[in-house]
Structures are given as structure tokens and as C-alpha cells.
Design an enzyme around this catalytic site. Structure first.
Site, short mmCIF file in Angstrom:
data_model
loop_
_atom_site.label_atom_id
_atom_site.label_comp_id
_atom_site.label_asym_id
_atom_site.label_seq_id
_atom_site.Cartn_x
_atom_site.Cartn_y
_atom_site.Cartn_z
N SER A 1 0.66 -1.04 0.51
CA SER A 1 0.28 0.18 -0.34
C SER A 1 0.64 1.73 0.28
CB SER A 1 -1.11 -0.51 0.66
OG SER A 1 -1.87 0.95 1.41
N ASP B 1 -2.18 6.86 -3.35
CA ASP B 1 -1.19 5.86 -3.35
C ASP B 1 -0.53 5.04 -3.73
OD1 ASP B 1 -3.07 3.68 -2.58
OD2 ASP B 1 -2.65 3.40 -0.87
N ASP C 1 -5.52 1.91 -4.29
CA ASP C 1 -6.38 1.54 -3.29
C ASP C 1 -7.44 3.00 -2.93
OD1 ASP C 1 -5.00 1.80 -1.48
OD2 ASP C 1 -6.12 -0.48 -0.68
#
Ligand code: MG
Length: 465
Positions: A97, A240, A244
């Protein structure tokens, strides 16, 4: 390398010291043993470790007789969408992430595009720890194939769900900053298909994240803000690392908190909801979103439901309540009529649609959603003491904060006060206790956050000694 494998969502570890290819191979075997059969879609974000970790996981899966389809480097939502769109058993995304570049990680998705629940992750971890894996003989190993069309499939499905012609008619200028992450392969191209004049920043995928840190926030989006202002753009869009999440910047260069954008889109969805739609106007968000969202939704005839922090928690509740929309203040948007994973790209389309339909700028639209002062702080607390500290705070906070009108126990402990609210929860990834506070004035927010911090300090002192 021992310790708990799964964190708040999936595996997220520092490569080399906390996670390596042997562990990825073992995790692949554990997932294959859990699934027993079927076909898994695999993809990765732009990290330097992605291809290697993906390959080790694929080998583990195939050794159990499970097939793999590899989609290359795509955004996390594209992997989740693709798993559902192509009717596959599960999806595996190699991603950490928004964490720094030395991190790697793995996230699992169900065939219906919902992320694996913590319960399912625990089952896989138990198989991983047991070392008892299914092994397929040489003539029934899993097969490997590639799919190159996933981004195009995703873009086509997004375009079919928005009012593309109305957006095209406005010829918006949009600056996109994917932060050298996976959205580099999608957002600029989607916007061009919507007739936008696209200006891209940090749009070459690069796992060292040379352009800016991967988390899109006030501290990292200076270049985007400056470019939006300098080029007279209508909108700025940032993602990011695994894309997402999406954060919007107005034409004047203001970075907008996600809960305000959720409020704007929720209001528009409630306004446009057709009479044949049996959904009751529920909007799902996490406990740390602004009360501005509840007010905007209530004024538009809907209701909000709160969940613990995490996009999986939002998705579970969205499905359970047949909600219109789900979201998190950090920039997560879930559109259940499409799929149950975060869908930042359709969120971009919805913002442009709202601008195109109304003929108003994003600045002017978002100015109708007020901002209340919000403060966040964190206090160090060793992981092994967090549970005891939180237990102590659950008793202290409702009885010792002043003017408590309601207690929130959805995630951590929170209280609603006469002029604001405060939420105290343990971090799922760091040895800290987090405090989030919102109030009607700067003075009130400072005083509430200080009072809460004193209670947390005392609880830590009394517990840790
Ligand atoms: Mg992310």
C-alpha cells in the site's frame, strides 16, 4: 523470522528482515491448501520486490494444484475487480500500500471482490504455521497463464458506469499524481478517454518512489498543489502506491479530506437515487470520519453507519446493509453496484460528473460541505501492553472526560461531547495509541485532545509502570 504474519489487512512487512521469498513460497502453499482448487489471479504494485515475491507465491500455489493467472503490475482495485469480472476463485495482490519502499506485502481477495476477512486470514496463518500443505503430484500441478487486458477491462467497465459524454463535453484539465505507483498505468489513460486535458506528475511506475512518499497527504502533495494552481487545472488527483486510495485537490489548490468528498458524492447519489431503488440510503464509513458526513447525509435524507477502521470492515457492512456507498476519510470509496473493493477511479469519474452536471467548480461544490477542526496525535505504547491500556481507557474515558453524551465502542473507545468527539484506538501496525478529535472550534479541539492525551498518558503509566 517469526511472529504474526497478518496485520490489520493482509501481510505488510519489511523485505529482508521480516519477510522473504521462502516465506512467500510457504504462504503460497498455505493459500493453495486453504483453497484446495481453482484459479487465482495475481498482480503486483510497482515495488522492486514485487515480481520476485509474486513468483515465489505463484510457485507455492501451483505446487498445491491451484492454477495462477498473472496480470502484471496493476492497481489493487484492478486486481480485485478482475477477480470478480473473470469469475476466478481468489485474487492475490503483492503490495505494501502506502508504506515506504523497503516494505512488501500480500493482500487476498475473494471471487466476489471482497477482501479476505480477518477470520479467513487467521485460518490461512494457522495452515502456514502448521506446515501441513497439500502437495499435488507432477501430473496435476497448477498451471500458469497471463492476462494482459485487465487494465483495459477495468477502464471499459468504469466508462460504462459513468456519464462519460457529459464529462467529455466539459474538457476538464486534470493534474494526476500517482506517486510513481500502480495508478500510473490507469488514471491518466482513463482521464484522456473522458476528454480531459491530462497533466501527469510522478507517473512512471518506480518502486523507489522517487517523486514523493507514497502516502497522499498534506505533507506529500505540494508539487500537485503547485501544478494545479500553475496550470489553472479544474482538479488534482493523487493516489497511494497501490492505488486503492484517491485524494482530490481543488482548482484553488486545497487538499480535500476524504470524508468531505464522500459527503459530496453521497449527497449526489441520494439526490439521483431512482424511485425503483430498494436501498434505504445507507452510507457506511469508519469511526474516525467527520460528523460533517453524518450531517450532509442526514440532510439529504440518508443515514450513516460506522464501522471499525479498515476498508474490509466498510465492505462487510456495505454488503450487510445493502448500502449506496462506503468510504474512509483516508481516500477510500466503495461503490457496491460495481464491486466491493475500494474503487478510486470511479470516484474520480463521479467527482467529474458532479462538476459537469452542475456546471460548478469542485471548489464551489466542496465549499458546501463544512470543515470542522480535526486533530490527531499518537502516544508510544509497547505492542504487548496495548490491550491492557485500552481496557483501562475504556473505563477511564467515559467517566473522566467532561460532558459525555454518548460512548462509541465500535473500534477502541470514543465519546461524543457537547462540542465535539474524541476517539482513542490502538494502531494495528505501530506501537502507538492514536487519538483523533473533532470539535466545532479550534479552541475546543485543542482542549479535548489535550484532556484525552493526559488520560492516555496516565493509562500507559499505570499499566506499563
Ligand atoms: Mg493502498
Amino acid at each position: 523470522m517469526t511472529g504474526k504474519l497478518f496485520g490489520t489487512t493482509g501481510v505488510r512487512k519489511v523485505y529482508g528482515t521480516e519477510f522473504d521469498i521462502e516465506m512467500a513460497l510457504r504462504l503460497g502453499k498455505a493459500l493453495g491448501t486453504y483453497l484446495k482448487e481453482g484459479t487465482v489471479l495475481m498482480a503486483r504494485d510497482a515495488r522492486t520486490t514485487g515480481l520476485m515475491i509474486e513468483s515465489a507465491l505463484a510457485a507455492g500455489l501451483m505446487s498445491t494444484g491451484v492454477n495462477v493467472v498473472r496480470a502484471g503490475m496493476v492497481p489493487t482495485p484492478t486486481l480485485a475487480f478482475g477477480t470478480k469480472f473473470h469469475g476466478l476463485t481468489a485474487g492475490v495482490m503483492i503490495t505494501a500500500s502506502h508504506n515506504p519502499p523497503e516494505y512488501t506485502g500480500v493482500k487476498f481477495w475473494q471471487g466476489d471482490s471482497m477482501g479476505f476477512s480477518p477470520e479467513r486470514e487467521r485460518e490461512i496463518e494457522a495452515i502456514y504455521n502448521s506446515g501441513e500443505f497439500k502437495t499435488a503430484p507432477w501430473d496435476s500441478l497448477g498451471t500458469e497463464s497471463q492476462i494482459d487486458t485487465l487494465v483495459e477491462d477495468h477502464i471499459s467497465e468504469i466508462l460504462s458506469r459513468c456519464d462519460a459524454d457529459t464529462i467529455r463535453s466539459r474538457e476538464f484539465r486534470v493534474v494526476v499524481d500517482p506517486g510513481n505507483g500502480a495508478a500510473s498505468v490507469l488514471t491518466p489513460y482513463l482521464l484522456r478517454r473522458l476528454g480531459c486535458d491530462v497533466i501527469s506528475l510522478n507517473s512512471q511506475p518506480d518502486g523507489t518512489f522517487p517523486g514523493r512518499p507514497s502516502e497522499p497527504d498534506e505533507s506529500t502533495l505540494g508539487d500537485l498543489v503547485n501544478t494545479v494552481r500553475a496550470t489553472g487545472a479544474d482538479l488534482g488527483v493523487a493516489h497511494d502506491g497501490d492505488s486503492d486510495r484517491v485524494v482530490f485537490v481543488t482548482g484553488k489548490g486545497e487538499i480535500i479530506r476524504g470524508d468531505r468528498t464522500i459527503a459530496l458524492l453521497a449527497r449526489e447519489m441520494l439526490r439521483l437515487q431512482s424511485s425503483g431503488d430498494d436501498r434505504d440510503g445507507t452510507i457506511v464509513t469508519t469511526v474516525d470520519s467527520s460528523r460533517v458526513l453524518d450531517e450532509a447525509v442526514a440532510n439529504a435524507g440518508g443515514r450513516t453507519i460506522r464501522t471499525p477502521v479498515g476498508d474490509i470492515q466498510v465492505a462487510i457492512k456495505v454488503r450487510e446493509t445493502n448500502a449506496l456507498l462506503g468510504g474512509e476519510a483516508c481516500g477510500v470509496f466503495i461503490f457496491p453496484e460495481f464491486h466491493l473493493a475500494p474503487e478510486p477511479f470511479l470516484a474520480v469519474c463521479r467527482v467529474l460528473e458532479t462538476m459537469a452536471r452542475s456546471g460548478e467548480s469542485f471548489d464551489s461544490l466542496i465549499s458546501t460541505i463544512p470543515v470542522y477542526p480535526l486533530r490527531k496525535t499518537k502516544l508510544s505504547c509497547p505492542n504487548e501492553h496495548k490491550a491492557a491500556v485500552m481496557k483501562r481507557l475504556t473505563e477511564m474515558v467515559p467517566s473522566e472526560m467532561e460532558g459525555v453524551s454518548d460512548v462509541i465502542t465500535v473500534d477502541g473507545v470514543g465519546v461524543v461531547l457537547s462540542d465535539g468527539w474524541v476517539l482513542i484506538r490502538p494502531s494495528g501496525t505501530e506501537p502507538v495509541i492514536r487519538i483523533t478529535c473533532e470539535a466545532s472550534t479550534d479552541k475546543a479541539v485543542e482542549s479535548i485532545v489535550a484532556a484525552a492525551a493526559r488520560l492516555v498518558e496516565r493509562a500507559i503509566r499505570e499499566t506499563v509502570g
